[in-house]
Design an enzyme around this catalytic site. Structure first.
Site, PDB file in Angstrom:
ATOM      1  N   GLU A 277      -9.736  12.546   7.271  1.00 52.44           N
ATOM      2  CA  GLU A 277      -9.648  13.881   6.686  1.00 52.44           C
ATOM      3  C   GLU A 277     -11.007  14.577   6.633  1.00 52.44           C
ATOM      4  OE1 GLU A 277      -7.018  14.056   2.969  1.00 52.44           O
ATOM      5  OE2 GLU A 277      -7.368  11.935   3.322  1.00 52.44           O
TER       6      GLU A 277
ATOM      7  N   ASP B  85       0.850  -1.188   0.000  1.00 51.26           N
ATOM      8  CA  ASP B  85       0.000   0.000   0.000  1.00 51.26           C
ATOM      9  C   ASP B  85       0.886   1.239   0.000  1.00 51.26           C
ATOM     10  OD1 ASP B  85      -2.325   1.469   0.034  1.00 51.26           O
ATOM     11  OD2 ASP B  85      -2.583   1.349   2.207  1.00 51.26           O
TER      12      ASP B  85
ATOM     13  N   GLN C  59      -4.041   2.360  15.053  1.00 52.41           N
ATOM     14  CA  GLN C  59      -2.938   2.779  14.184  1.00 52.41           C
ATOM     15  C   GLN C  59      -2.080   3.862  14.857  1.00 52.41           C
ATOM     16  OE1 GLN C  59      -4.363   4.462  10.504  1.00 52.41           O
ATOM     17  NE2 GLN C  59      -2.304   4.843   9.705  1.00 52.41           N
TER      18      GLN C  59
ATOM     19  N   HIS D 180      -3.667  14.000   0.506  1.00 52.30           N
ATOM     20  CA  HIS D 180      -3.884  13.128   1.667  1.00 52.30           C
ATOM     21  C   HIS D 180      -2.690  13.193   2.628  1.00 52.30           C
ATOM     22  CE1 HIS D 180      -4.962   9.696   4.138  1.00 52.30           C
ATOM     23  NE2 HIS D 180      -3.823   9.102   3.830  1.00 52.30           N
TER      24      HIS D 180
ATOM     25  N   ARG E 184      -8.145   3.907  13.232  1.00 47.00           N
ATOM     26  CA  ARG E 184      -7.234   5.036  13.472  1.00 47.00           C
ATOM     27  C   ARG E 184      -6.673   5.053  14.884  1.00 47.00           C
ATOM     28  NH1 ARG E 184      -5.953   5.944   8.449  1.00 47.00           N
ATOM     29  NH2 ARG E 184      -7.694   6.670   7.158  1.00 47.00           N
TER      30      ARG E 184
ATOM     31  N   ASP F  21      -9.025   0.301   1.899  1.00 48.63           N
ATOM     32  CA  ASP F  21      -8.050  -0.048   2.936  1.00 48.63           C
ATOM     33  C   ASP F  21      -8.643   0.351   4.290  1.00 48.63           C
ATOM     34  OD1 ASP F  21      -5.758  -0.558   4.422  1.00 48.63           O
ATOM     35  OD2 ASP F  21      -4.860   1.383   3.932  1.00 48.63           O
TER      36      ASP F  21
ATOM     37  N   GLU G 194     -10.564   3.860   3.473  1.00 42.96           N
ATOM     38  CA  GLU G 194      -9.660   4.641   2.623  1.00 42.96           C
ATOM     39  C   GLU G 194      -9.964   4.283   1.179  1.00 42.96           C
ATOM     40  OE1 GLU G 194      -5.592   4.030   3.911  1.00 42.96           O
ATOM     41  OE2 GLU G 194      -5.769   5.626   5.400  1.00 42.96           O
TER      42      GLU G 194
ATOM     43  N   LYS H 110      -4.471  -1.939  10.327  1.00 42.42           N
ATOM     44  CA  LYS H 110      -4.802  -2.068   8.900  1.00 42.42           C
ATOM     45  C   LYS H 110      -5.025  -3.515   8.489  1.00 42.42           C
ATOM     46  CE  LYS H 110      -3.498   2.186   7.250  1.00 42.42           C
ATOM     47  NZ  LYS H 110      -4.311   3.037   6.371  1.00 42.42           N
TER      48      LYS H 110
ATOM     49  N   GLU I 272      -9.152   3.874  -2.464  1.00 38.63           N
ATOM     50  CA  GLU I 272      -7.899   3.717  -3.199  1.00 38.63           C
ATOM     51  C   GLU I 272      -8.136   2.985  -4.523  1.00 38.63           C
ATOM     52  OE1 GLU I 272      -4.570   2.387  -0.928  1.00 38.63           O
ATOM     53  OE2 GLU I 272      -5.355   3.169   0.970  1.00 38.63           O
TER      54      GLU I 272
ATOM     55  N   THR J 155      -8.873  -5.712   4.017  1.00 40.50           N
ATOM     56  CA  THR J 155      -8.762  -4.818   2.859  1.00 40.50           C
ATOM     57  C   THR J 155      -9.725  -5.378   1.820  1.00 40.50           C
ATOM     58  OG1 THR J 155      -6.402  -4.532   3.322  1.00 40.50           O
ATOM     59  CG2 THR J 155      -7.181  -3.824   1.158  1.00 40.50           C
TER      60      THR J 155
HETATM   61 CA    CA Z   1      -4.003   3.098   2.720  1.00 44.61          CA
END
Ligand code: CA
Length: 405
Positions: A351, A119, A233, A126, A230, A226, A192, A246, A194, A250
């Site tokens: 975000e 990843d 993490q 970002h 948080r 993904d 996320e 994470k 992606e 996925t």
């Molecule tokens: Ca990611």
């Protein structure tokens, strides 16, 4: 010249003959096999091959795309050309039509066996937002960020097909102000948005894959979610990066869009300043004009645009292999969260809610800072296709289930 398929309605939903993405499907009491999407149908390539209409049955009577992915670019292009003929030339209709199945009647499975999973972190917007959130008094970008595509190795064994339930992970966290860490279900579960690409043709150990050889190795593109916890993490990532926050899940989309289908979507990426080292230079423009949309419970939460990504897929592949690590069939490379410059283009809740401080209001009046149990997150995307068409990358979806007791 516009090429039109005889499959009725196929030009409307982004699965026209300009797209022809590959997937794996099954029906009750039948073995999984390879199919291609056309309109709201799946073309059964195993049956088509058994009927002698396409070559090489061993590629298609298979529960994964890996056998076909390793066959290489000439085989991919020959099959694409053949399918285009079969689906546009009315004279084939009687023989091909019996092998079209309504997509509503099949189950779509994970399209390929994932070998390794990488990843990246290639959106400047970002990376800048994340830097501002977590290190407000420092430069938002680290000194290496514009010198190389930053990334990490993820967990291939938990890459799931679209639709797989996402069980809220539990783990250890310590929020600022907590004297001691604690254990429990994540309180800050996030998505996320992606875009990923998957390798077909392997490379030899000791030799990297130059950016110019991207098409000879890469089979196609998928959408990626993904999922990220948080709070887990934030506590665990120093100093080695993402781990359990994470690796629980996925998700990838069901259809793999061939690289050839996305050629008309290629655009110039943002100017790279400073100029990258020679091994990261790419002679061709490899930005991709993909329009993403993220829906929470059916309501649009954000619309990230992939064209603003700083590092391109060929640069990511060149970087990931430049140390001589060989590429393997099924290696999956995800872009990193796709975020544009505007608030309504940010690619994750971290975000969108500025780490929980500014709740996001959805169209039905509900608010979110992070994901709640029962939330369904769907990422979809479209792109310009050949002959002025629009093609879709389909969707990747998942519903959050409560943590296991
Ligand atoms: Ca990611």
């Amino acid at each position: 010249m516009t090429t039109v398929s005889w499959v009725e309605g196929s030009a409307d939903g982004g699965f026209g003959v300009e797209n022809l993405p590959y997937g794996i499907f099954s029906r009750p009491r039948e073995l999984p096999r390879v199919g291609v999407a056309i309109g709201d149908r799946v073309l059964d390539l195993a049956e088509l091959s058994a009927a002698g209409l396409v070559e090489d049955r061993r590629y298609f009577a298979s529960g994964s795309l890996n056998a076909f992915m390793v066959a290489g670019r000439p085989a991919w292009q020959a099959n694409r050309d053949r399918l285009t003929d079969l689906l546009t030339d009315e004279s084939y209709r009687d023989r091909v039509e019996p092998h079209l199945i309504p997509v509503a009647d099949v189950e779509l499975l994970r399209p390929f066996e994932v070998a390794d999973y990488v990843d990246f972190y290639s959106s400047e917007h970002h990376a800048t937002n994340t830097g501002r959130i977590f290190r407000p008094h420092d430069e938002p970008l680290r000194p290496n960020w514009k010198r190389l595509p930053v990334g990490y190795h993820g967990r291939a064994g938990t890459v799931y097909p679209s639709g797989t339930p996402i069980i809220r992970p539990s783990g250890q966290r310590r929020t600022p102000g907590d004297p001691e860490p604690s254990y429990g279900p994540s309180l800050r579960l996030d998505f996320e948005a992606e875009v990923g690409f998957v390798a077909g043709v392997p490379s030899s150990a000791g030799r990297g894959v130059p950016a110019g050889a991207f098409r000879d190795h890469v089979f196609g593109f998928v959408l990626v979610n993904d999922w990220s916890a948080r709070d887990l993490q934030a506590w665990e990532s120093q100093p080695l990066g993402p781990f359990l926050g994470k690796s629980f899940a996925t998700s990838i989309s069901s259809w793999v869009v061939p690289v050839a289908a996305l050629e008309p979507a290629r655009v110039s990426p943002p100017v790279q300043d400073p100029a990258p080292l020679p091994y990261l230079r790419c002679d061709e423009p490899w930005g991709l004009d993909l329009y993403l949309e993220v829906l929470i419970n059916g309501q649009v939460a954000t619309r990230p645009q992939f064209a603003s990504m700083y590092w391109t897929p060929p640069q990511q592949l060149a970087h990931a292999t430049v140390n001589g690590a060989p590429l393997r069939t099924g290696d999956l490379f995800a872009s990193g969260t796709v975020s544009g410059p505007e608030r309504d283009q940010r690619g994750c809740m971290l975000e969108l809610s500025w780490n929980g401080r500014e709740p996001l209001e959805l169209a039905d009046g509900t608010e979110r800072t992070f994901l709640e149990d029962g939330d369904t997150v769907t990422i979809r995307a479209q792109a310009p296709g050949a002959s002025g068409s629009r093609i879709t990358l389909g969707e990747v979806t998942g519903t959050v289930h409560p943590a296991q007791p």
